[in-house]
Design a protein around this motif. Structure first.
Motif, PDB file in Angstrom:
ATOM      1  N   VAL A  82       0.847  -1.190   0.000  1.00 17.94           N
ATOM      2  CA  VAL A  82       0.000   0.000   0.000  1.00 17.94           C
ATOM      3  C   VAL A  82       0.880   1.236   0.000  1.00 17.94           C
ATOM      4  CG1 VAL A  82      -1.790   1.298   1.198  1.00 17.94           C
ATOM      5  CG2 VAL A  82      -1.832  -1.211   1.234  1.00 17.94           C
ATOM      6  N   GLU A  83       0.748   2.038  -1.053  1.00 11.47           N
ATOM      7  CA  GLU A  83       1.513   3.277  -1.155  1.00 11.47           C
ATOM      8  C   GLU A  83       0.733   4.445  -0.553  1.00 11.47           C
ATOM      9  OE1 GLU A  83       2.211   1.120  -5.197  1.00 11.47           O
ATOM     10  OE2 GLU A  83       0.544   1.503  -3.819  1.00 11.47           O
ATOM     11  N   SER A  84       1.464   5.441  -0.116  1.00 14.59           N
ATOM     12  CA  SER A  84       0.868   6.673   0.378  1.00 14.59           C
ATOM     13  C   SER A  84       1.874   7.800   0.238  1.00 14.59           C
ATOM     14  CB  SER A  84       0.436   6.524   1.845  1.00 14.59           C
ATOM     15  OG  SER A  84       1.561   6.247   2.662  1.00 14.59           O
ATOM     16  N   GLY A  85       1.413   9.015   0.452  1.00 12.88           N
ATOM     17  CA  GLY A  85       2.325  10.159   0.460  1.00 12.88           C
ATOM     18  C   GLY A  85       2.293  11.017  -0.790  1.00 12.88           C
ATOM     19  N   GLY A  86       1.543  10.585  -1.795  1.00 14.47           N
ATOM     20  CA  GLY A  86       1.445  11.398  -2.995  1.00 14.47           C
ATOM     21  C   GLY A  86       0.624  12.645  -2.761  1.00 14.47           C
ATOM     22  N   GLY A  87       0.597  13.513  -3.758  1.00 17.04           N
ATOM     23  CA  GLY A  87      -0.190  14.727  -3.636  1.00 17.04           C
ATOM     24  C   GLY A  87       0.168  15.727  -4.707  1.00 17.04           C
ATOM     25  N   LEU A  88      -0.344  16.931  -4.526  1.00 19.90           N
ATOM     26  CA  LEU A  88      -0.079  18.038  -5.441  1.00 19.90           C
ATOM     27  C   LEU A  88       1.005  18.915  -4.838  1.00 19.90           C
ATOM     28  CD1 LEU A  88      -0.789  19.812  -7.903  1.00 19.90           C
ATOM     29  CD2 LEU A  88      -2.550  20.894  -6.468  1.00 19.90           C
ATOM     30  N   VAL A  89       2.047  19.181  -5.595  1.00 24.65           N
ATOM     31  CA  VAL A  89       3.166  19.969  -5.094  1.00 24.65           C
ATOM     32  C   VAL A  89       3.674  20.882  -6.202  1.00 24.65           C
ATOM     33  CG1 VAL A  89       4.845  18.178  -5.690  1.00 24.65           C
ATOM     34  CG2 VAL A  89       5.376  19.817  -3.871  1.00 24.65           C
ATOM     35  N   LEU A 105       8.448  15.516  -1.609  1.00 21.41           N
ATOM     36  CA  LEU A 105       7.486  14.610  -1.000  1.00 21.41           C
ATOM     37  C   LEU A 105       8.244  13.393  -0.476  1.00 21.41           C
ATOM     38  CD1 LEU A 105       4.614  14.508  -3.674  1.00 21.41           C
ATOM     39  CD2 LEU A 105       4.447  15.534  -1.392  1.00 21.41           C
ATOM     40  N   ARG A 106       7.598  12.681   0.432  1.00 20.48           N
ATOM     41  CA  ARG A 106       8.102  11.372   0.824  1.00 20.48           C
ATOM     42  C   ARG A 106       7.000  10.350   0.581  1.00 20.48           C
ATOM     43  NH1 ARG A 106       9.660   9.153   6.805  1.00 20.48           N
ATOM     44  NH2 ARG A 106       7.383   9.121   6.922  1.00 20.48           N
ATOM     45  N   LEU A 107       7.250   9.458  -0.350  1.00 16.64           N
ATOM     46  CA  LEU A 107       6.317   8.383  -0.641  1.00 16.64           C
ATOM     47  C   LEU A 107       6.647   7.188   0.243  1.00 16.64           C
ATOM     48  CD1 LEU A 107       6.224   8.530  -4.549  1.00 16.64           C
ATOM     49  CD2 LEU A 107       5.009   9.945  -2.872  1.00 16.64           C
ATOM     50  N   SER A 108       5.615   6.508   0.713  1.00 17.45           N
ATOM     51  CA  SER A 108       5.791   5.328   1.555  1.00 17.45           C
ATOM     52  C   SER A 108       5.083   4.141   0.930  1.00 17.45           C
ATOM     53  CB  SER A 108       5.215   5.580   2.951  1.00 17.45           C
ATOM     54  OG  SER A 108       5.845   6.668   3.588  1.00 17.45           O
ATOM     55  N   CYS A 109       5.616   2.976   1.182  1.00 15.65           N
ATOM     56  CA  CYS A 109       5.010   1.731   0.725  1.00 15.65           C
ATOM     57  C   CYS A 109       5.104   0.744   1.879  1.00 15.65           C
ATOM     58  CB  CYS A 109       5.739   1.207  -0.500  1.00 15.65           C
ATOM     59  SG  CYS A 109       5.221  -0.442  -1.025  1.00 15.65           S
ATOM     60  N   THR A 110       3.965   0.382   2.420  1.00 21.08           N
ATOM     61  CA  THR A 110       3.933  -0.514   3.571  1.00 21.08           C
ATOM     62  C   THR A 110       3.429  -1.877   3.142  1.00 21.08           C
ATOM     63  OG1 THR A 110       3.552   1.350   5.053  1.00 21.08           O
ATOM     64  CG2 THR A 110       3.036  -0.844   5.900  1.00 21.08           C
ATOM     65  N   ALA A 111       4.120  -2.909   3.615  1.00 18.51           N
ATOM     66  CA  ALA A 111       3.768  -4.285   3.258  1.00 18.51           C
ATOM     67  C   ALA A 111       2.903  -4.915   4.328  1.00 18.51           C
ATOM     68  CB  ALA A 111       5.029  -5.106   3.060  1.00 18.51           C
ATOM     69  N   SER A 112       2.124  -5.892   3.891  1.00 15.44           N
ATOM     70  CA  SER A 112       1.168  -6.535   4.803  1.00 15.44           C
ATOM     71  C   SER A 112       1.801  -7.581   5.696  1.00 15.44           C
ATOM     72  CB  SER A 112       0.050  -7.197   3.988  1.00 15.44           C
ATOM     73  OG  SER A 112       0.597  -8.175   3.107  1.00 15.44           O
ATOM     74  N   GLU A 113       3.045  -7.974   5.397  1.00 17.63           N
ATOM     75  CA  GLU A 113       3.651  -9.002   6.212  1.00 17.63           C
ATOM     76  C   GLU A 113       5.127  -8.746   6.402  1.00 17.63           C
ATOM     77  OE1 GLU A 113       2.666 -12.250   3.339  1.00 17.63           O
ATOM     78  OE2 GLU A 113       4.820 -12.604   3.446  1.00 17.63           O
ATOM     79  N   GLY A 114       5.680  -9.428   7.400  1.00 20.56           N
ATOM     80  CA  GLY A 114       7.052  -9.170   7.789  1.00 20.56           C
ATOM     81  C   GLY A 114       8.099  -9.686   6.839  1.00 20.56           C
ATOM     82  N   GLY A 158      -0.728   2.146  -6.241  1.00 15.42           N
ATOM     83  CA  GLY A 158      -0.209   3.406  -6.750  1.00 15.42           C
ATOM     84  C   GLY A 158      -0.651   4.616  -5.957  1.00 15.42           C
ATOM     85  N   THR A 159       0.158   5.664  -6.012  1.00 15.97           N
ATOM     86  CA  THR A 159      -0.184   6.947  -5.403  1.00 15.97           C
ATOM     87  C   THR A 159       0.140   8.050  -6.407  1.00 15.97           C
ATOM     88  OG1 THR A 159       0.103   8.344  -3.432  1.00 15.97           O
ATOM     89  CG2 THR A 159       2.077   7.221  -4.249  1.00 15.97           C
ATOM     90  N   GLN A 160      -0.786   9.000  -6.554  1.00 20.48           N
ATOM     91  CA  GLN A 160      -0.639  10.040  -7.574  1.00 20.48           C
ATOM     92  C   GLN A 160       0.268  11.157  -7.075  1.00 20.48           C
ATOM     93  OE1 GLN A 160      -2.184  10.368 -10.818  1.00 20.48           O
ATOM     94  NE2 GLN A 160      -0.711  12.068 -10.955  1.00 20.48           N
ATOM     95  N   VAL A 161       1.223  11.517  -7.905  1.00 15.65           N
ATOM     96  CA  VAL A 161       2.053  12.699  -7.667  1.00 15.65           C
ATOM     97  C   VAL A 161       1.816  13.667  -8.816  1.00 15.65           C
ATOM     98  CG1 VAL A 161       4.392  13.599  -7.522  1.00 15.65           C
ATOM     99  CG2 VAL A 161       3.800  11.457  -6.361  1.00 15.65           C
ATOM    100  N   THR A 162       1.409  14.882  -8.486  1.00  9.67           N
ATOM    101  CA  THR A 162       1.173  15.904  -9.488  1.00  9.67           C
ATOM    102  C   THR A 162       2.029  17.115  -9.160  1.00  9.67           C
ATOM    103  OG1 THR A 162      -1.109  15.148  -9.789  1.00  9.67           O
ATOM    104  CG2 THR A 162      -0.557  17.342 -10.622  1.00  9.67           C
ATOM    105  N   VAL A 163       2.840  17.534 -10.121  1.00  8.17           N
ATOM    106  CA  VAL A 163       3.738  18.662  -9.917  1.00  8.17           C
ATOM    107  C   VAL A 163       3.282  19.809 -10.808  1.00  8.17           C
ATOM    108  CG1 VAL A 163       6.119  19.453  -9.914  1.00  8.17           C
ATOM    109  CG2 VAL A 163       5.603  17.038  -9.455  1.00  8.17           C
ATOM    110  N   SER A 164       2.961  20.918 -10.199  1.00  8.20           N
ATOM    111  CA  SER A 164       2.505  22.080 -10.953  1.00  8.20           C
ATOM    112  C   SER A 164       3.683  23.007 -11.254  1.00  8.20           C
ATOM    113  CB  SER A 164       1.438  22.838 -10.170  1.00  8.20           C
ATOM    114  OG  SER A 164       1.974  23.334  -8.957  1.00  8.20           O
ATOM    115  N   SER A 165       3.614  23.670 -12.392  1.00  4.34           N
ATOM    116  CA  SER A 165       4.712  24.556 -12.795  1.00  4.34           C
ATOM    117  C   SER A 165       4.520  25.967 -12.266  1.00  4.34           C
ATOM    118  CB  SER A 165       4.814  24.589 -14.317  1.00  4.34           C
ATOM    119  OG  SER A 165       3.593  24.998 -14.880  1.00  4.34           O
TER     120      SER A 165
END
Length: 124
Positions: free
Chosen positions: A5-12, A18-27, A117-124
């Motif tokens: 599961v990814e997280s941390g995306g956004g509009l920047v 940004l710091r994107l994270s990916c967490t796994a369901s098991e060890g 997936g997590t969306q990253v959008t970079v505005s100019s």
């Protein structure tokens, strides 16, 4: 089966971070090589960064070298992608993936498990 599961995306704004994270369901996540890919609309999936399961080697796509850093925290079953100096062309959906391989980690076909997936959008 490993669920990612990814997280941390956004509009920047361009130049931001940004710091994107990916967490796994098991060890067992630490036993896999892990990578980040991205895909922009109408384009093929592109390799961004990878770290092998030994943890001694990291790999980066040419377009992100010097700006992005991959890291991991095995205690938290989490993979990170630190993205700096963002450009509008970095806009994409970013995916994390896990592979049992130590080689060809720039190739999507080497990866068994993918996040949504997590969306990253970079505005100019």
């Amino acid at each position: 089966q490993v669920q990612l599961v990814e997280s941390g995306g956004g509009l920047v704004q361009a130049g931001g971070s940004l710091r994107l994270s990916c967490t796994a369901s098991e060890g067992t996540f630490s036993r896999y090589s892990r990578g980040w890919f991205r895909q922009a609309p109408g384009k093929e999936r592109e390799f961004v960064a990878a770290i092998d399961w030994i943890g001694s080697n990291t790999y980066y796509g040419d377009s992100v070298k010097g700006r992005f850093t991959i890291s991991r925290d095995d205690a938290k079953n989490t993979l990170y992608l630190h993205v700096n100096s963002l450009k509008p062309e970095d806009t994409a959906v970013y995916y994390c993936a896990a592979s049992a391989s130590l080689v060809e980690l720039t190739t999507p076909a080497r990866y068994y498990y993918w996040g949504q997936g997590t969306q990253v959008t970079v505005s100019s």
